[in-house]
Scaffold this active site. Structure first.
Site, PDB file in Angstrom:
ATOM      1  N   LYS B  45      71.521 -40.065  80.054  1.00  0.00           N
ATOM      2  CA  LYS B  45      72.199 -40.840  79.010  1.00  0.00           C
ATOM      3  C   LYS B  45      71.729 -40.318  77.645  1.00  0.00           C
ATOM      4  O   LYS B  45      70.569 -39.936  77.495  1.00  0.00           O
ATOM      5  CB  LYS B  45      71.827 -42.321  79.182  1.00  0.00           C
ATOM      6  CG  LYS B  45      72.284 -43.234  78.051  1.00  0.00           C
ATOM      7  CD  LYS B  45      73.773 -43.381  78.007  1.00  0.00           C
ATOM      8  CE  LYS B  45      74.234 -44.072  76.707  1.00  0.00           C
ATOM      9  NZ  LYS B  45      75.686 -43.958  76.522  1.00  0.00           N
ATOM     10  N   GLY B  46      72.609 -40.290  76.665  1.00  0.00           N
ATOM     11  CA  GLY B  46      72.254 -39.807  75.332  1.00  0.00           C
ATOM     12  C   GLY B  46      71.087 -40.586  74.754  1.00  0.00           C
ATOM     13  O   GLY B  46      71.117 -41.817  74.725  1.00  0.00           O
ATOM     14  N   SER B  70      83.435 -47.051  73.709  1.00  0.00           N
ATOM     15  CA  SER B  70      82.772 -47.095  72.406  1.00  0.00           C
ATOM     16  C   SER B  70      81.358 -47.642  72.573  1.00  0.00           C
ATOM     17  O   SER B  70      80.937 -48.525  71.843  1.00  0.00           O
ATOM     18  CB  SER B  70      83.568 -47.969  71.423  1.00  0.00           C
ATOM     19  OG  SER B  70      83.685 -49.281  71.928  1.00  0.00           O
ATOM     20  N   VAL B  71      80.658 -47.121  73.577  1.00  0.00           N
ATOM     21  CA  VAL B  71      79.317 -47.625  73.879  1.00  0.00           C
ATOM     22  C   VAL B  71      78.403 -47.475  72.660  1.00  0.00           C
ATOM     23  O   VAL B  71      77.667 -48.405  72.307  1.00  0.00           O
ATOM     24  CB  VAL B  71      78.725 -46.897  75.103  1.00  0.00           C
ATOM     25  CG1 VAL B  71      77.261 -47.276  75.299  1.00  0.00           C
ATOM     26  CG2 VAL B  71      79.533 -47.207  76.351  1.00  0.00           C
ATOM     27  N   CYS B 129      79.077 -37.142  69.870  1.00  0.00           N
ATOM     28  CA  CYS B 129      79.406 -38.540  70.160  1.00  0.00           C
ATOM     29  C   CYS B 129      80.286 -39.081  69.038  1.00  0.00           C
ATOM     30  O   CYS B 129      79.902 -39.036  67.873  1.00  0.00           O
ATOM     31  CB  CYS B 129      78.139 -39.399  70.282  1.00  0.00           C
ATOM     32  SG  CYS B 129      78.534 -41.152  70.485  1.00  0.00           S
TER      33      CYS B 129
END
Lengths: 264, 305
Positions: B45-46, B70-71, B129
């Protein structure tokens, strides 16, 4: 490491029962899900649209290996699911999520609004199996939109039906009916209120439970994708142990949360 | 038997299938459902230097053939990752690629400096992102900033540095060339396409962040085109990502010029997508009489004109 629990199941629709224009109960032949599902858990169903559709489990018939799902039509995906016919196959992920916690409880009061009565029916079913004293409040807009009244009545638990339109036992919301119930009810230790339904209703139920110093568990709903905790889209705002607010995943941290941690 | 091992620069992968960042967590949930040692690798995960709460919900909107998210980089921060998640990832028996997102060049550099001392196999710079206000796509849509950032980051780490680029640019080739000049070890194409979903009844965006990143099969043609285009322009290994749902999709990316591929949104529909797709790739290769998946790479036969 081997795959210790298969998550995806190709299942067959055993039957479909339309309750009203918006609501259908699908019965699936899904023995592995039936064997392990707990009340408050859900499944993620494939449909012709891109994403799966998360649907709460309404009941299981463990011996027959059947799982019942209450589907309320809210869009094209749920409409398609509600039109499934016996023999149709669909891919199902589940059972998913953390359900209601019944351990140590002596009495359970379920408060459902609209299609929220579906997962709470499963709670009632398990309470009966485990000998937990259980009462139910089911709230609807009107008698025409009411669902599962016969099924709740058939459980033999004390059930109060409420309708905004005033054409059932109590005129008003589920929370109004809960208040009426709590006023008359002799207190029993280890009582909890379990609720599922529209957010404002659950908020009112949680406030009332708090007034009566009863623990309350709420089943939240949020737009979901994976259902297994990896994509982080179904964020629910909660109060963390340190008092700060943060997001938790509706799908795996919930969908059932203690009302005390929910940021309404 | 089909040989599946591939090289991405100096990094050897047992097969070309990687789990894409943001669709696999840190592997914990997915490890319940499949043997992660079968994967080529996992992109975390970023991560940001400090914990990040992410954007307000709703964070997902379904689209035709895909979805918007749009996490907003919700993650526990680098410290917690290194303490709680990296040891677990390292034990899974596949390559560990850490996706790094910064607000600024300094943050990217600090994170890469710290990751240099850890047992990660590669660093994937998130220059793409679309759901955060600083860093990421802002840097990734400016060739000069891409070059400068990668050059500085490369001073901080000996780990392979992969540049994950955004398709939301006029010329993906210019961005890829900038990454190459900066010293990137590989280029990952593509992140999500910026999009908008509207609820016509309320006249409001469906997403709490208004816009989001489009992923899924809807973007596969865009991703394939960008991989094919960039493969003609740079000498770096490419990693293809965007709408891969099955083994055939994956092989198309190899043909377009990718050395490896990442599976993203497919994992959200089918938790075992990565391992399933690898099996499909080897079955297709076998049927084609291809003995080594690497043989597919860059074999696109463009029409002449």
């Amino acid at each position: 490491m081997t795959c210790d629990h298969p998550i995806e199941h190709l299942v067959t629709v055993r039957s479909s029962r339309r309750l009203n224009s918006q609501t259908t109960v699908l019965t699936l032949e899904a023995p592995l899900i039936a064997a392990t599902a707990a009340p408050g858990q859900f499944v993620n169903l494939s449909c012709d649209h891109f994403l799966r559709r998360p649907i709460g489990i309404m009941a299981v018939l463990r011996h027959e290996g059947l799982v019942e799902l209450g589907i309320r039509v809210v869009g094209d995906g749920t409409r398609e699911l509600a039109q499934k016919r016996p023999g149709d196959q669909l891919s199902v992920l589940g059972p998913l999520g953390h359900g209601f916690r019944l351990e140590g409880l002596q009495r359970v009061i379920t408060v459902g609004g609209g299609s929220g009565v579906f997962p709470l029916f499963f709670v009632q079913q398990v309470c009966r199996e485990r000998g937990i004293d259980a009462l139910a409040v089911c709230g609807y807009r009107s008698i025409d939109e009411s669902i599962l009244r016969d099924e709740y009545a058939g459980l033999g638990c004390q059930t109060l039906f409420a309708a905004d339109a005033g054409d059932l036992d109590v005129a008003g919301h589920a929370a109004d009916a809960l208040k009426q119930l709590l006023c008359q009810l002799p207190p029993v230790p280890q009582t909890a209120v379990l609720t599922c339904g529209p957010r404002p209703m659950m908020q009112a139920v949680a406030a009332l439970a708090r007034d009566y110093q009863l623990p309350c568990q709420v089943s939240l709903e949020e737009r979901m994708a994976c259902g297994i905790g990896v994509c982080l889209v179904c964020a629910c705002q909660v109060r963390e142990a340190d008092g700060a607010t943060g997001y938790q995943r509706c799908c795996v941290d919930g969908p059932v949360f203690d009302a005390e941690v929910v940021v309404w | 038997m089909v040989t599946t091992a591939v090289q991405v620069g100096s990094l050897s992968l047992k097969n070309p299938v990687l789990a894409a960042s943001g669709t696999f967590g840190f592997g914990r949930e997915m490890a319940q459902y499949q043997d992660l040692s079968r994967l080529g690798g996992i992109c975390s995960k970023g991560l940001t230097l400090r914990p990040r709460a992410g954007n307000p919900p709703p964070r997902v909107a379904e689209t035709s053939c895909g979805m918007l998210n749009s996490v907003g980089l919700q993650n526990p921060g680098l410290d917690v990752f290194l303490r709680d998640e990296l040891p677990f990832m390292r034990q899974q028996g596949c390559a560990v690629i850490v996706n790094v997102a910064g607000h600024s060049t300094d943050e990217y550099c600090e994170m890469c400096r710290r990751l240099d001392q850890t047992p990660v196999d590669a660093i994937e710079l998130n220059l793409s992102c679309p759901n955060v206000r600083e860093g990421c796509m802002l840097i990734g849509s400016d060739a000069r900033q891409i070059e400068s950032l990668i050059r500085q980051v490369k001073q901080e780490t000996r780990k392979p540095v992969w540049a994950k680029l955004t398709p939301n640019v006029t010329s993906i080739g210019d961005m890829a060339l900038a990454a190459q000049r900066g010293g990137a070890d590989a280029i990952v194409l593509i992140n999500t396409l910026l999009g908008l979903a509207i609820d016509y009844r309320t006249r409001r965006p469906i997403l709490g962040n208004n816009t989001g990143g489009l992923s899924g099969p809807a973007i596969k043609p865009v991703a394939l085109r960008m991989v094919a285009e960039v493969s003609q322009m740079v000498d770096l290994p490419l990693i293809g990502v965007g709408g891969i749902m099955n083994g055939q999709d994956a092989i198309e990316f190899l043909i377009a010029g990718a050395s490896a591929i990442e599976i993203g949104t497919a994992s959200l529909i089918r938790p075992t997508a990565c391992t399933d797709i690898l099996e499909e790739m080897t079955a297709l290769a076998q049927a084609d009489g291809v003995t080594d998946l690497a043989e597919y790479r860059g074999t696109l036969r463009l029409w002449g004109y």
